[in-house]
Design a protein around this motif. Structure first.
Motif, PDB file in Angstrom:
ATOM      1  N   ARG A 125       0.732  -1.179  -0.135  1.00 18.66           N
ATOM      2  CA  ARG A 125       0.066   0.105  -0.137  1.00 18.66           C
ATOM      3  C   ARG A 125       0.901   1.178   0.029  1.00 18.66           C
ATOM      4  O   ARG A 125       2.007   1.240   0.314  1.00 18.66           O
ATOM      5  CB  ARG A 125      -0.923  -0.194   1.267  1.00 18.66           C
ATOM      6  CG  ARG A 125      -1.593  -1.304   1.435  1.00 18.66           C
ATOM      7  CD  ARG A 125      -2.630  -1.380   0.149  1.00 18.66           C
ATOM      8  NE  ARG A 125      -3.350  -2.794   0.129  1.00 18.66           N
ATOM      9  CZ  ARG A 125      -4.099  -3.332  -0.718  1.00 18.66           C
ATOM     10  NH1 ARG A 125      -4.333  -2.700  -2.079  1.00 18.66           N
ATOM     11  NH2 ARG A 125      -4.486  -4.530  -0.791  1.00 18.66           N
ATOM     12  N   PRO A 126       0.115   2.426  -0.435  1.00 17.89           N
ATOM     13  CA  PRO A 126       1.139   3.646  -0.449  1.00 17.89           C
ATOM     14  C   PRO A 126       1.695   4.093   1.090  1.00 17.89           C
ATOM     15  O   PRO A 126       2.763   4.594   1.086  1.00 17.89           O
ATOM     16  CB  PRO A 126       0.105   4.606  -0.538  1.00 17.89           C
ATOM     17  CG  PRO A 126      -1.219   4.128  -1.459  1.00 17.89           C
ATOM     18  CD  PRO A 126      -1.130   2.781  -0.987  1.00 17.89           C
ATOM     19  N   SER A 127       1.053   3.518   2.072  1.00 23.20           N
ATOM     20  CA  SER A 127       1.749   3.599   3.187  1.00 23.20           C
ATOM     21  C   SER A 127       2.900   2.901   3.727  1.00 23.20           C
ATOM     22  O   SER A 127       3.779   2.940   4.567  1.00 23.20           O
ATOM     23  CB  SER A 127       0.871   3.261   4.690  1.00 23.20           C
ATOM     24  OG  SER A 127       0.445   1.990   4.350  1.00 23.20           O
ATOM     25  N   GLY A 128       3.118   1.521   2.627  1.00 27.71           N
ATOM     26  CA  GLY A 128       4.398   1.033   2.741  1.00 27.71           C
ATOM     27  C   GLY A 128       4.171  -0.196   3.228  1.00 27.71           C
ATOM     28  O   GLY A 128       4.773  -1.406   3.335  1.00 27.71           O
ATOM     29  N   GLU A 129       2.782  -0.464   4.044  1.00 28.39           N
ATOM     30  CA  GLU A 129       2.278  -1.894   4.595  1.00 28.39           C
ATOM     31  C   GLU A 129       1.951  -2.779   3.454  1.00 28.39           C
ATOM     32  O   GLU A 129       1.487  -2.312   2.454  1.00 28.39           O
ATOM     33  CB  GLU A 129       1.091  -1.382   5.396  1.00 28.39           C
ATOM     34  CG  GLU A 129       0.388  -2.696   5.886  1.00 28.39           C
ATOM     35  CD  GLU A 129      -0.701  -2.613   7.027  1.00 28.39           C
ATOM     36  OE1 GLU A 129      -1.382  -3.224   7.576  1.00 28.39           O
ATOM     37  OE2 GLU A 129      -1.315  -1.129   6.680  1.00 28.39           O
ATOM     38  N   ARG A 130       2.184  -4.123   3.684  1.00 25.48           N
ATOM     39  CA  ARG A 130       1.717  -5.011   2.605  1.00 25.48           C
ATOM     40  C   ARG A 130       0.555  -5.985   3.329  1.00 25.48           C
ATOM     41  O   ARG A 130       0.756  -6.342   4.445  1.00 25.48           O
ATOM     42  CB  ARG A 130       2.918  -5.947   2.543  1.00 25.48           C
ATOM     43  CG  ARG A 130       2.707  -6.879   1.323  1.00 25.48           C
ATOM     44  CD  ARG A 130       3.977  -7.658   1.022  1.00 25.48           C
ATOM     45  NE  ARG A 130       4.913  -6.769   0.062  1.00 25.48           N
ATOM     46  CZ  ARG A 130       4.777  -6.657  -1.427  1.00 25.48           C
ATOM     47  NH1 ARG A 130       3.895  -7.231  -1.701  1.00 25.48           N
ATOM     48  NH2 ARG A 130       5.420  -5.769  -1.745  1.00 25.48           N
ATOM     49  N   THR A 131      -0.300  -5.797   2.511  1.00 29.14           N
ATOM     50  CA  THR A 131      -1.717  -6.387   2.972  1.00 29.14           C
ATOM     51  C   THR A 131      -2.105  -7.290   1.753  1.00 29.14           C
ATOM     52  O   THR A 131      -1.613  -7.554   0.663  1.00 29.14           O
ATOM     53  CB  THR A 131      -2.692  -5.544   3.386  1.00 29.14           C
ATOM     54  OG1 THR A 131      -3.071  -4.929   1.764  1.00 29.14           O
ATOM     55  CG2 THR A 131      -2.144  -4.472   4.202  1.00 29.14           C
ATOM     56  N   ARG A 132      -3.111  -8.074   1.927  1.00 32.54           N
ATOM     57  CA  ARG A 132      -3.659  -9.197   1.001  1.00 32.54           C
ATOM     58  C   ARG A 132      -4.312  -8.369  -0.139  1.00 32.54           C
ATOM     59  O   ARG A 132      -4.697  -7.508  -0.161  1.00 32.54           O
ATOM     60  CB  ARG A 132      -4.906  -9.789   1.903  1.00 32.54           C
ATOM     61  CG  ARG A 132      -5.498 -11.110   0.953  1.00 32.54           C
ATOM     62  CD  ARG A 132      -4.809 -12.300   1.475  1.00 32.54           C
ATOM     63  NE  ARG A 132      -5.694 -13.525   0.758  1.00 32.54           N
ATOM     64  CZ  ARG A 132      -5.713 -13.882  -0.680  1.00 32.54           C
ATOM     65  NH1 ARG A 132      -4.994 -13.175  -1.371  1.00 32.54           N
ATOM     66  NH2 ARG A 132      -6.577 -14.849  -1.049  1.00 32.54           N
TER      67      ARG A 132
END
Length: 564
Positions: A202-209
């Motif tokens: 994600r743009p925040s740097g978090e990796r999600t499903r």
């Protein structure tokens, strides 16, 4: 070959004392000027690089650095550091000689880097997002379980990005660069699934499903076929360990084979010529890749120019008219345009374009390779000299009209008129490059000295019909002492054409070297007075060319080579 060999490559000495132990041909210490294996065909890469680790280069950092440092960088005007003794680039983990050094067929051009089978599109399973590039896409496994990087065309330019990617990949492969195997494929949403471990950063740097909304967002931005499927390019996953990107300056500190600063590698300098030809304005580290691969029982770093699709009009957005003419920011010009709300037009903004959805803004009638500019200037771009440009122009000119057609045809354009237009523009830009760079310096090529003592050669600019023949050629002949590097003049010959006999003393040399300085008299091209220096070695098979130097190691700036 000895590990401390000095004679094969003309390396630039690094300023740091600890990094100063490199090959050098410009200023040599003790030892012969030429070795038995000169000119070498492959760059030495004898060290194991297995300790190389992934290194990331921030896009914004690179952009800012290039704009601030690159635009102010004063070129050193030093000879490229990775050329062999006859001024050619040896094969290496960076580059493989192809066009311009051997004949290529249309079939070879059409195949390019593709050696394996195309993807099996009956089923696609998404494994993660697309990590680079402006076009929509994702990473997926095909029906055989092989991983591919999928990139779609935008809705505004159906067939545009995919067509330019396919064609440009063939061009840059033929030019000598490591390229990703790339194919045109089809994606059917009905057979598209999301893998159980698929994630999205994600743009925040978090990796999600990775979820269905992500799929829909990608497809919503993509050009759809009438039958509901999507045309895309599929780039095969590269073998080896991914090490991140390479920079256009400095060296990679964890690669013991990377001893030539990248700004002094001729193949990276010459991207200024090749990029201008196809309008590859997006020259940046983000479009490169280093991988760790096994070769001859040891690990080496292989350098890939992996994203060349933003070319031939496909780098331009709806309001981007400056690509190829200006950097992202150019001080006074940019300020003047901003202050006038865009009404302060530059001359290039009035160029009439014939646009097709699959081509975009790409033309050849007003193209000037000497003033062409990418988004931002890399240090290698600024460091290009006239001899680097000459080398690059020879390779561009080696593409016949038929070879250009063969490469463009791999883009699988449905509009024959658009395909023909693209070919015509590339031919015009090819000729503009030859016209600009081949006559800029002494264009003597392919020198040969036969057993009868007759020297023959060609004039690349005259052969290409970009210059009139000179009024005459002059050759200064010398005996050359390979041990000391001294030359003793033995005679001078002149000829109105590209052939002349050597002095009688040359015929008497049974085992040794002769040095020949060839210049040309041309009122239109005074730079041809600068002689090309040749060295021939007498062997049992006859005279062998072992040395060619087109310009001094440190040359004065040239308009063609260093205009910024």
């Amino acid at each position: 070959m000895p590990a401390n060999r000095k004679g094969s490559l003309i390396y630039i000495v690094l300023p740091l004392a600890l990094a100063a132990v490199v090959w050098t041909g410009a200023v040599r210490g003790a030892g012969p000027q030429f070795y038995d294996d000169d000119p070498i065909a492959r760059e030495p890469e004898s060290q194991d690089a297995s300790k190389a680790e992934e290194m990331e280069i921030g896009l914004l950092y690179e952009l800012a650095t290039n704009l601030v440092v690159g635009t102010r960088h004063e070129p050193s005007n030093t000879r490229a550091g990775n050329v062999n003794t006859i001024d050619e680039v040896p094969d290496s983990s960076w580059f493989t000689n192809r066009i311009g050094t051997r004949p290529l067929t249309a079939d070879e051009i059409a195949r390019g880097p593709n050696i394996g089978a195309p993807p099996a599109p009956d089923k696609w399973e998404i494994v993660r997002e697309k990590s680079a590039g402006a076009q929509p896409g994702f990473t997926a496994r095909d029906a055989r379980g092989e991983t591919w990087f999928i990139s779609f065309d935008s809705r505004k330019n159906p067939e545009g990005a995919s067509g330019s990617t396919l064609a440009a990949t063939k061009f840059f492969w033929a030019l000598g660069y490591n390229q990703v195997e790339t194919f045109v494929t089809t994606v059917n949403p009905a057979t598209l699934t999301i893998g159980p471990k698929a994630t999205h950063r994600r743009p925040s740097g978090e990796r999600t499903r990775f979820n269905q909304d992500d799929v829909d967002e990608v497809l919503e931005r993509s050009a759809r076929n009438r039958d509901g499927t999507y045309r895309a390019t599929a780039g095969r996953l590269l073998p080896g360990k991914i090490l991140g990107r390479f920079r256009y300056e400095g060296t990679r500190p964890d690669d013991p084979n990377d001893v030539v600063p990248h700004e002094h590698r001729r193949e990276l300098r010459a991207l200024r010529v090749f990029g201008a030809w196809v309008n590859l304005t997006d020259l940046k580290a983000g479009n490169t890749l280093d991988t760790l691969v096994e070769q001859n029982g040891r690990s080496i770093v292989k350098h890939i120019l992996q994203d060349v699709g933003s070319t031939m009009g496909m780098a331009n957005g709806s309001s981007d008219w400056n690509l190829g003419y200006e950097y992202f920011y150019e001080g006074g010009v940019s300020k003047r345009r901003f202050a006038s709300f865009g009404f302060a037009l530059s001359p290039w903004q009035t160029i009439p374009y014939k646009e097709y959805p699959s081509v975009g803004r790409f033309e050849g009638d007003h193209f000037d390779p000497t003033t062409w500019k990418p988004h931002t200037p890399t240090i290698a771009y600024v460091e290009m000299r006239a001899d680097d440009a000459f080398w690059g122009a020879q390779r561009v000119m080696a593409f016949s009209d038929d070879l250009i057609r063969a490469a463009v045809h791999t883009g699988q354009y449905s509009d024959a008129e658009a395909e023909a237009y693209l070919v015509s523009v590339l031919i015009k830009r090819r000729d503009a490059i030859g016209r600009a760079y081949l006559p800029a310096i002494n264009p003597i090529v392919n020198p040969r000295l036969d057993d009868a003592g007759v020297l023959t050669f060609e004039n690349a600019a005259v052969t290409a019909d970009f210059a009139k023949p000179p009024t005459g050629y002059r050759a200064v002949w010398s005996r050359f002492d390979n041990a000391t590097g001294t030359a003793t003049q033995i005679g001078e010959t002149q000829s109105p054409g590209a052939s002349m006999p050597a002095p009688g003393e040359v015929k008497a040399i049974a085992n040794g070297f002769v040095q020949v300085d060839i210049s040309a008299d041309s009122a239109d091209h005074p730079s041809w007075q600068q002689p090309v220096r040749l060295h021939f070695r007498r062997t049992s098979a006859g005279w062998k060319l072992v040395g060619l130097r087109r310009l001094p190691d440190t040359a004065a700036p040239s308009v063609a080579g260093n205009s910024r």
